[in-house]
Write a protein that holds these residues in place. Structure first.
Motif, PDB file in Angstrom:
ATOM      1  N   ARG A 199     -12.980  -3.475  -8.804  1.00  0.00           N
ATOM      2  CA  ARG A 199     -13.762  -2.276  -8.488  1.00  0.00           C
ATOM      3  C   ARG A 199     -14.072  -1.419  -9.711  1.00  0.00           C
ATOM      4  NH1 ARG A 199     -13.597  -5.148  -4.596  1.00  0.00           N
ATOM      5  NH2 ARG A 199     -15.459  -5.717  -5.769  1.00  0.00           N
ATOM      6  N   TYR A 200     -13.773  -1.948 -10.901  1.00  0.00           N
ATOM      7  CA  TYR A 200     -14.231  -1.274 -12.114  1.00  0.00           C
ATOM      8  C   TYR A 200     -14.549  -2.347 -13.131  1.00  0.00           C
ATOM      9  CZ  TYR A 200     -15.037   2.218 -15.674  1.00  0.00           C
ATOM     10  OH  TYR A 200     -15.638   3.003 -16.638  1.00  0.00           O
ATOM     11  N   THR A 201     -15.782  -2.825 -13.051  1.00  0.00           N
ATOM     12  CA  THR A 201     -16.238  -3.917 -13.900  1.00  0.00           C
ATOM     13  C   THR A 201     -17.601  -3.575 -14.477  1.00  0.00           C
ATOM     14  OG1 THR A 201     -17.516  -5.150 -12.231  1.00  0.00           O
ATOM     15  CG2 THR A 201     -15.109  -5.501 -12.270  1.00  0.00           C
ATOM     16  N   LEU A 202     -18.055  -4.409 -15.373  1.00  0.00           N
ATOM     17  CA  LEU A 202     -19.387  -4.218 -15.948  1.00  0.00           C
ATOM     18  C   LEU A 202     -20.457  -4.231 -14.857  1.00  0.00           C
ATOM     19  CD1 LEU A 202     -20.823  -3.962 -18.702  1.00  0.00           C
ATOM     20  CD2 LEU A 202     -20.993  -6.460 -18.749  1.00  0.00           C
ATOM     21  N   LEU A 203     -20.189  -4.939 -13.772  1.00  0.00           N
ATOM     22  CA  LEU A 203     -21.165  -5.096 -12.696  1.00  0.00           C
ATOM     23  C   LEU A 203     -21.145  -3.936 -11.706  1.00  0.00           C
ATOM     24  CD1 LEU A 203     -23.237  -7.292 -11.795  1.00  0.00           C
ATOM     25  CD2 LEU A 203     -21.462  -8.145 -10.252  1.00  0.00           C
ATOM     26  N   GLU A 204     -19.975  -3.355 -11.443  1.00  0.00           N
ATOM     27  CA  GLU A 204     -19.864  -2.278 -10.459  1.00  0.00           C
ATOM     28  C   GLU A 204     -18.701  -1.362 -10.808  1.00  0.00           C
ATOM     29  OE1 GLU A 204     -18.109  -3.282  -6.611  1.00  0.00           O
ATOM     30  OE2 GLU A 204     -18.125  -5.370  -7.245  1.00  0.00           O
ATOM     31  N   GLN A 205     -18.844  -0.070 -10.491  1.00  0.00           N
ATOM     32  CA  GLN A 205     -17.838   0.908 -10.900  1.00  0.00           C
ATOM     33  C   GLN A 205     -17.514   1.924  -9.795  1.00  0.00           C
ATOM     34  OE1 GLN A 205     -20.982   1.121 -13.025  1.00  0.00           O
ATOM     35  NE2 GLN A 205     -20.325  -0.889 -13.747  1.00  0.00           N
ATOM     36  N   PRO A 206     -17.232   1.499  -8.565  1.00  0.00           N
ATOM     37  CA  PRO A 206     -16.887   2.500  -7.542  1.00  0.00           C
ATOM     38  C   PRO A 206     -15.643   3.308  -7.892  1.00  0.00           C
ATOM     39  CG  PRO A 206     -16.449   0.263  -6.759  1.00  0.00           C
ATOM     40  CD  PRO A 206     -17.245   0.136  -8.012  1.00  0.00           C
ATOM     41  N   ALA A 207     -14.730   2.731  -8.675  1.00  0.00           N
ATOM     42  CA  ALA A 207     -13.512   3.460  -9.045  1.00  0.00           C
ATOM     43  C   ALA A 207     -13.820   4.677  -9.904  1.00  0.00           C
ATOM     44  CB  ALA A 207     -12.539   2.539  -9.784  1.00  0.00           C
ATOM     45  N   LEU A 208     -15.017   4.736 -10.480  1.00  0.00           N
ATOM     46  CA  LEU A 208     -15.381   5.885 -11.303  1.00  0.00           C
ATOM     47  C   LEU A 208     -15.645   7.117 -10.442  1.00  0.00           C
ATOM     48  CD1 LEU A 208     -15.829   6.616 -14.281  1.00  0.00           C
ATOM     49  CD2 LEU A 208     -18.248   6.062 -13.969  1.00  0.00           C
ATOM     50  N   GLY A 209     -15.850   6.892  -9.145  1.00  0.00           N
ATOM     51  CA  GLY A 209     -16.127   8.020  -8.276  1.00  0.00           C
ATOM     52  C   GLY A 209     -14.893   8.657  -7.678  1.00  0.00           C
ATOM     53  N   ASP A 210     -13.745   7.972  -7.749  1.00  0.00           N
ATOM     54  CA  ASP A 210     -12.547   8.551  -7.140  1.00  0.00           C
ATOM     55  C   ASP A 210     -11.295   8.282  -7.972  1.00  0.00           C
ATOM     56  OD1 ASP A 210     -12.331   5.773  -6.497  1.00  0.00           O
ATOM     57  OD2 ASP A 210     -12.975   6.113  -4.434  1.00  0.00           O
ATOM     58  N   LEU A 211     -10.923   7.033  -8.125  1.00  0.00           N
ATOM     59  CA  LEU A 211      -9.644   6.697  -8.744  1.00  0.00           C
ATOM     60  C   LEU A 211      -9.536   7.135 -10.202  1.00  0.00           C
ATOM     61  CD1 LEU A 211      -6.907   5.255  -8.990  1.00  0.00           C
ATOM     62  CD2 LEU A 211      -8.177   3.115  -9.329  1.00  0.00           C
ATOM     63  N   LEU A 212     -10.487   6.762 -11.014  1.00  0.00           N
ATOM     64  CA  LEU A 212     -10.344   6.975 -12.457  1.00  0.00           C
ATOM     65  C   LEU A 212     -10.310   8.450 -12.846  1.00  0.00           C
ATOM     66  CD1 LEU A 212     -12.457   3.965 -13.685  1.00  0.00           C
ATOM     67  CD2 LEU A 212     -10.008   4.299 -14.027  1.00  0.00           C
ATOM     68  N   PRO A 213     -11.170   9.311 -12.308  1.00  0.00           N
ATOM     69  CA  PRO A 213     -11.032  10.730 -12.651  1.00  0.00           C
ATOM     70  C   PRO A 213      -9.721  11.329 -12.160  1.00  0.00           C
ATOM     71  CG  PRO A 213     -12.763  10.401 -11.015  1.00  0.00           C
ATOM     72  CD  PRO A 213     -12.397   9.054 -11.532  1.00  0.00           C
ATOM     73  N   ALA A 214      -9.245  10.868 -10.989  1.00  0.00           N
ATOM     74  CA  ALA A 214      -7.966  11.379 -10.489  1.00  0.00           C
ATOM     75  C   ALA A 214      -6.829  10.942 -11.394  1.00  0.00           C
ATOM     76  CB  ALA A 214      -7.730  10.882  -9.061  1.00  0.00           C
ATOM     77  N   ALA A 215      -6.857   9.676 -11.828  1.00  0.00           N
ATOM     78  CA  ALA A 215      -5.805   9.177 -12.719  1.00  0.00           C
ATOM     79  C   ALA A 215      -5.819   9.906 -14.051  1.00  0.00           C
ATOM     80  CB  ALA A 215      -5.984   7.674 -12.930  1.00  0.00           C
ATOM     81  N   GLU A 216      -7.010  10.138 -14.592  1.00  0.00           N
ATOM     82  CA  GLU A 216      -7.099  10.846 -15.869  1.00  0.00           C
ATOM     83  C   GLU A 216      -6.575  12.270 -15.725  1.00  0.00           C
ATOM     84  OE1 GLU A 216     -10.366  11.909 -19.373  1.00  0.00           O
ATOM     85  OE2 GLU A 216     -11.055  11.216 -17.407  1.00  0.00           O
ATOM     86  N   ALA A 217      -6.915  12.926 -14.640  1.00  0.00           N
ATOM     87  CA  ALA A 217      -6.501  14.322 -14.439  1.00  0.00           C
ATOM     88  C   ALA A 217      -4.993  14.441 -14.291  1.00  0.00           C
ATOM     89  CB  ALA A 217      -7.200  14.899 -13.210  1.00  0.00           C
ATOM     90  N   ARG A 218      -4.342  13.433 -13.702  1.00  0.00           N
ATOM     91  CA  ARG A 218      -2.909  13.507 -13.433  1.00  0.00           C
ATOM     92  C   ARG A 218      -2.068  12.728 -14.440  1.00  0.00           C
ATOM     93  NH1 ARG A 218      -0.206  13.222  -8.118  1.00  0.00           N
ATOM     94  NH2 ARG A 218       1.054  14.684  -9.305  1.00  0.00           N
ATOM     95  N   GLY A 219      -2.699  12.160 -15.452  1.00  0.00           N
ATOM     96  CA  GLY A 219      -1.952  11.441 -16.473  1.00  0.00           C
ATOM     97  C   GLY A 219      -1.368  10.131 -15.983  1.00  0.00           C
ATOM     98  N   LYS A 220      -2.040   9.482 -15.026  1.00  0.00           N
ATOM     99  CA  LYS A 220      -1.595   8.200 -14.497  1.00  0.00           C
ATOM    100  C   LYS A 220      -2.395   7.068 -15.142  1.00  0.00           C
ATOM    101  CE  LYS A 220       0.951  10.597 -11.683  1.00  0.00           C
ATOM    102  NZ  LYS A 220       2.417  10.746 -11.909  1.00  0.00           N
TER     103      LYS A 220
END
Length: 330
Positions: A199-220
């Motif tokens: 869900r986070y590849t060159l072809l598609e990035q749905p994780a950019l809408g939820d998981l990745l910003p949350a992980a960056e914000a919480r240091g995960k």
């Protein structure tokens, strides 16, 4: 090879990790000698993070990985395994001949039983430690809790927290083929890392809408699997697979257009696919499966292949990547 620490834990992973599902006979048999040689090749290439699970080959992956690592200094490598599926012996009456229905070319000696209870988590870890021949797990992940969400949060996750406090596991998290529930783990619990596949590849990035910003914000930290979208980004052609089924025509066309651009810069599409996830600061590692030592060496070579910033810019200009997607070199 560069390393990163998972969240606030002391557990470290190399930039590339070895996914040990394939050496347990994923789709077709792999013999013991080949499996051992493949792990050896990963070690020789500098890979020190190895991921497995009871699900993979009905425990065969854990046993083979444990055997291959047994003589290595324990402080020099990281092992992750997973909980959520217990292995129960068949009674011999209704057992199928093999496990190919679940994707593994191994004898069907056991059946999988979903169990995200606290007792099930502890039992799973104890059995994994036995198969691996280890006294601790570096990273324990809840494995595919999609249909067991509330029990996973209510029972399984607290059990992992207790095991972490006891020192039985070093870091905890979840591994799934979706991003939304992983984002909930990152925001609602004290996981160290999550594994997001496909869900986070060159072809598609749905994780950019939820998981990745949350992980960056919480240091995960986020470990990325499935960077080739089950084959489409490895070799886009008619019949290529996407999410383990035939790729839709529009996705195949998109992958082919991406390949035209990457190759115009002298960069194989696979190299660009491997480099892409590291553009996001929350990504700590990419997991890759390999059947042979040659495949390991190829992956490491591709990972080291330089990718110019202009390549990412052209993919965005062509509408093949959204302008806001972070890319390496930025």
């Amino acid at each position: 090879m560069p390393t990163a620490r998972l969240g606030g834990s002391k557990t470290e992973v190399t930039a590339l990790g070895f996914g040990a599902a394939v050496i347990a006979g994923l789709y077709r048999p792999v013999d013991e000698e080949t499996a051992s040689a493949t792990v050896q090749a990963a070690w020789d290439a500098g890979i020190r993070y190895f991921d497995t699970a009871p699900h993979y080959g009905l425990g065969l992956s854990e046993r083979r990985l444990g055997d291959a690592l047994r003589d290595r200094p324990r402080g020099e490598y990281t092992v992750s395994t997973k909980v959520g599926r217990l292995l129960e012996p068949y009674d011999g009456v209704d057992a199928p001949a093999d496990d190919l229905a679940h994707g593994f070319a191994v004898p069907a000696t056991h059946r999988r039983v979903w169990d995200f209870s606290a007792d099930g988590v502890r039992r799973s870890i104890e059995e994994s430690l036995t198969r691996l021949g280890l006294d601790r797990i570096d990273l324990a992940l809840l494995h595919d809790p999609d249909d067991h969400e509330e029990q996973a949060f209510r029972e399984a996750y607290p059990a992992l927290e207790r095991l972490r406090a006891e020192g039985v596991v070093g870091a905890i998290g979840a591994g799934m083929n979706q991003s939304s529930m992983l984002a909930r783990f990152v925001t609602d619990t004290d996981v160290d890392a999550v594994l997001c596949a496909g869900r986070y590849t060159l072809l598609e990035q749905p994780a950019l809408g939820d998981l990745l910003p949350a992980a960056e914000a919480r240091g995960k930290s986020v470990v990325i699997g499935g960077v080739f979208n089950s084959g489409l980004l490895a070799d886009p052609k008619p019949g290529a697979t996407y999410d383990y089924a035939a790729a839709p025509a529009e996705l195949l066309d998109r992958a082919l257009r991406m390949r035209e651009i990457t190759e115009s810069y002298g960069v194989p599409l696979r190299a660009a696919a491997l480099a892409f996830p590291f553009g996001h600061p929350a990504v700590a590692n990419i997991l890759l499966g390999a059947r042979t030592g040659a495949q390991v060496e190829d992956a490491v070579t591709l990972h080291a292949h330089p990718v110019p910033a202009a390549l990412w810019q052209e993919l965005k200009a062509a509408g093949l990547l959204n302008a806001e997607v972070p890319t390496p070199c930025e």
